[in-house]
Every structure is written in structure tokens, then in C-alpha cells.
Design a protein around this motif. Structure first.
Motif, PDB file in Angstrom:
ATOM      1  N   GLY A  94       8.462  -1.082  -0.570  1.00  0.00           N
ATOM      2  CA  GLY A  94       9.745  -1.517  -1.316  1.00  0.00           C
ATOM      3  C   GLY A  94       9.671  -2.304  -2.623  1.00  0.00           C
ATOM      4  N   THR A  95       8.950  -3.244  -2.831  1.00  0.00           N
ATOM      5  CA  THR A  95       9.092  -4.281  -3.751  1.00  0.00           C
ATOM      6  C   THR A  95       7.923  -3.608  -4.628  1.00  0.00           C
ATOM      7  OG1 THR A  95       8.737  -6.054  -2.026  1.00  0.00           O
ATOM      8  CG2 THR A  95       8.324  -6.626  -4.318  1.00  0.00           C
ATOM      9  N   PHE A 148       7.920  -0.416  -5.323  1.00  0.00           N
ATOM     10  CA  PHE A 148       8.865   0.701  -5.975  1.00  0.00           C
ATOM     11  C   PHE A 148       9.690  -0.052  -6.763  1.00  0.00           C
ATOM     12  CE2 PHE A 148      12.513   3.552  -5.555  1.00  0.00           C
ATOM     13  CZ  PHE A 148      11.940   4.565  -6.445  1.00  0.00           C
ATOM     14  N   ASP A 149      10.244  -1.003  -6.581  1.00  0.00           N
ATOM     15  CA  ASP A 149      11.292  -1.785  -7.527  1.00  0.00           C
ATOM     16  C   ASP A 149      10.658  -2.155  -8.821  1.00  0.00           C
ATOM     17  OD1 ASP A 149      13.332  -1.385  -5.971  1.00  0.00           O
ATOM     18  OD2 ASP A 149      13.096  -3.418  -5.138  1.00  0.00           O
ATOM     19  N   ILE A 150       9.211  -2.803  -8.559  1.00  0.00           N
ATOM     20  CA  ILE A 150       8.455  -3.180  -9.931  1.00  0.00           C
ATOM     21  C   ILE A 150       8.160  -1.892 -10.569  1.00  0.00           C
ATOM     22  CG2 ILE A 150       6.406  -4.330 -10.737  1.00  0.00           C
ATOM     23  CD1 ILE A 150       6.623  -6.323  -8.282  1.00  0.00           C
ATOM     24  N   LYS A 161       9.716   0.809 -11.182  1.00  0.00           N
ATOM     25  CA  LYS A 161      10.862   1.035 -11.644  1.00  0.00           C
ATOM     26  C   LYS A 161      11.389   0.271 -13.048  1.00  0.00           C
ATOM     27  CE  LYS A 161      13.814   1.422  -8.397  1.00  0.00           C
ATOM     28  NZ  LYS A 161      15.099   1.537  -7.602  1.00  0.00           N
ATOM     29  N   GLY A 162      10.713  -0.705 -13.086  1.00  0.00           N
ATOM     30  CA  GLY A 162      10.981  -1.543 -14.309  1.00  0.00           C
ATOM     31  C   GLY A 162      10.111  -1.188 -15.347  1.00  0.00           C
ATOM     32  N   THR A 213       9.985   5.598 -15.582  1.00  0.00           N
ATOM     33  CA  THR A 213      11.145   6.481 -15.159  1.00  0.00           C
ATOM     34  C   THR A 213      10.540   7.230 -13.802  1.00  0.00           C
ATOM     35  OG1 THR A 213      11.865   6.419 -17.231  1.00  0.00           O
ATOM     36  CG2 THR A 213      12.915   8.318 -15.727  1.00  0.00           C
ATOM     37  N   ARG A 233       4.886  -3.768   1.585  1.00  0.00           N
ATOM     38  CA  ARG A 233       5.017  -4.165   0.363  1.00  0.00           C
ATOM     39  C   ARG A 233       5.638  -2.995  -0.373  1.00  0.00           C
ATOM     40  NH1 ARG A 233       0.496  -6.966   1.774  1.00  0.00           N
ATOM     41  NH2 ARG A 233       0.571  -9.102   0.894  1.00  0.00           N
ATOM     42  N   TRP A 276       9.774  12.021  -6.062  1.00  0.00           N
ATOM     43  CA  TRP A 276       9.215  11.264  -4.764  1.00  0.00           C
ATOM     44  C   TRP A 276       9.301  12.405  -3.752  1.00  0.00           C
ATOM     45  CZ3 TRP A 276      12.033   5.728  -3.218  1.00  0.00           C
ATOM     46  CH2 TRP A 276      11.392   5.598  -2.093  1.00  0.00           C
ATOM     47  N   ARG A 325      10.668  -9.413 -13.184  1.00  0.00           N
ATOM     48  CA  ARG A 325      10.384  -8.212 -12.323  1.00  0.00           C
ATOM     49  C   ARG A 325       8.969  -8.060 -11.832  1.00  0.00           C
ATOM     50  NH1 ARG A 325      14.485  -4.259 -12.553  1.00  0.00           N
ATOM     51  NH2 ARG A 325      13.075  -3.394 -10.667  1.00  0.00           N
TER      52      ARG A 325
END
Ligand SMILES: C[S@@+](CC[C@H](N)C(=O)[O-])C[C@H]1O[C@@H](n2cnc3c(N)ncnc32)[C@H](O)[C@@H]1O
Length: 249
Positions: free
Chosen positions: A186-187, A189-191, A193-194, A197, A184, A201, A246
């Protein structure tokens, strides 16, 4: 403490005791009865073990702390488990106050015992908090720093934890997360970033040792892990929700 044992973790050049569950299998069987056999990743008592991400991020913070050591920080740890990271933060930041949160109330006795053993019981306070619920009014916008170690292993975590952390933080607050990069990640991380900032890493190596959860992992054949440590800042000029969709499962 019945059903528990001490393991020793090196932190800040000393071997320090941490109380964890004695037999996870026995504990899991008893817990399964308590929850009527409804064991899911959303409701599984993983917090009675000490997970690698917590020890790796604690070790990393000794060399890479994003705050001055004498800052009077208000810190919240989400999903604190037995409280190892909260105790480590209290040692690293002697003027900080730490709220160690978890939704499993049985973890309070571990957090209290560990904080007392480390001499930081006056600054590490356990609070039973479920990040699927609204942020308690008295905690909104109060935290300089929110941290979580290994807190993305169910879809509900992806949806609820990022906005919960954002509401806890002051406008110039930081969020630090450590994750063993399960599927999970990657998902998550995308969330994230929404909502935030990304500031830093890093990838840290973890050699699995034969103690605590590591026994459990060694038996599953995992000998080395990469732990991702992510540091996020509040998104400047916006406390808005992320773009539609998101943060949903
Ligand atoms: C994998 S354990 C990690 C524990 C600790 N951070 C460590 O690294 O050793 C995840 C923790 O998150 C807690 N947790 C899971 N869902 C939660 C929720 N909705 N609200 C609060 N805590 C939750 C669990 O009870 C557990 O203690």
C-alpha cells in the motif's frame, strides 16, 4: 554450475529450464558469513530463487503486452534475480535489448546461464546496479520500459526505486511492477502514484507449485497468492520530484 539446480517453467507453450540456487539455506549460511552476520531485508540474497511475481507477470504479458511484439525496445529490469523475467521479455519481444540489473554481482552467472539456455544471450545483458545509488549517466532517459518483480520488501526500496525507475525512462516510457502484496504494498503504491500516472492495475492468481521458491512457500503454508500487476506511465508535463515527504521513509 556449482550450488545450482534447474527447475522448469512453462512459458509460451514450452517447458523452459531456469537455473536457481540448489539449497537456499546453505547459500544463506555462506552469505551470512560473507556479510559478517549482517543479514537484513536490505541485504539478503533472495534473488537466487525464482519468485512467483516474476512468473505471473511474464505469463500475463504474453496476453497483455503493452507494446508491439516487433518494437525495438530498450528494456531495464530492476532486481532481476536469476533473470527469468528478462529472458521471458527477450523471447516475447525479439527485437528488444534488455539490461537485467541487480546489486548482487553473484547473480550475473545465473542471468548469463539462463539467457544462454533460452537462446537470448545476445540481447540480455547483466549489469550490477544498486537503485540506492544515482542512475548511471549513460542510462538516464534511455528506457522504453522498466520492470520489476517483487521489489518492495524493505523500506529502502520504497524510497529509492520509484525515482530511480523514473530517471531511467524516456518521457513516453512505461513502468510495470508485479507484487505479491506484502505489507509494504500500500505504501509503495502511494509513493508510486506521486511519481507516475497509473494506467492499469490487475490482480492475477498464482497457484503455488512445488518447485524453486514455491517449495519454500508451500512449506510455510501459503498455497495461493494474488499478484498485483501495476502499469504506470511517466507523469505528463512533469519530471519533477513528487511532493515533499512522499518518497521518504
Ligand atoms: C525478491 S527478489 C526478486 C527477484 C526476481 N525479480 C524474481 O521475481 O524472481 C528481489 C531482488 O531485488 C534485488 N535488490 C534488492 N535491493 C536492491 C537494490 N538496492 N538494488 C538492486 N537490486 C536490489 C535483490 O538482490 C533480488 O534479486
Amino acid at each position: 554450475m556449482e550450488g545450482s539446480k534447474l527447475i522448469h517453467i512453462e512459458f509460451m507453450n514450452e517447458q523452459r529450464p531456469i537455473r536457481v540456487v540448489d539449497s537456499f539455506d546453505t547459500f544463506l549460511d555462506e552469505f551470512a558469513v560473507q556479510v559478517g552476520g549482517q543479514l537484513t531485508d536490505e541485504r539478503c540474497p533472495f534473488g537466487v530463487l525464482l519468485w512467483p511475481s516474476a512468473r505471473i507477470v511474464a505469463r500475463w504479458l504474453v496476453k497483455e503486452a503493452p507494446w508491439d511484439r516487433d518494437a525495438p525496445l530498450q528494456i531495464v529490469e530492476l532486481g532481476c534475480g536469476v533473470g527469468f523475467l528478462s529472458c521471458a521479455l527477450a523471447l516475447l519481444f525479439p527485437k528488444a535489448s534488455i539490461i537485467a540489473c541487480d546489486y548482487e554481482e553473484h547473480l550475473e552467472r545465473y542471468v548469463k546461464a539462463n539467457a544462454a539456455a533460452w537462446g537470448v544471450g545476445d540481447r540480455v545483458q547483466f549489469q550490477q546496479i544498486d537503485w540506492r545509488q544515482p542512475v548511471p549517466a549513460d542510462m538516464k532517459g534511455q528506457a522504453d520500459w522498466v520492470l520489476g518483480a517483487d521489489v518492495f520488501y524493505d523500506d529502502s526500496h520504497l524510497k529509492h526505486l520509484p525515482p530511480f525507475a523514473r530517471e531511467l525512462l524516456k518521457p513516453d516510457g512505461l513502468l510495470t511492477l508485479a507484487d505479491p502484496k506484502r505489507f509494504r504494498f500500500g505504501t509503495a503504491f502511494d509513493i508510486l502514484k506521486g511519481h507516475f500516472t497509473l494506467k492499469r492495475w490487475v490482480e492475477e492468481d498464482c497457484d503455488i507449485e512445488r518447485e524453486g521458491i514455491e517449495d519454500f512457500m508451500v512449506n510455510s503454508g501459503v498455497l495461493k497468492l494474488k499478484v498485483s500487476i501495476l502499469e504506470f506511465a511517466q507523469r505528463r508535463g512533469s519530471n519533477r520530484a513528487p511532493p515533499e515527504g512522499r518518497a521518504t521513509e
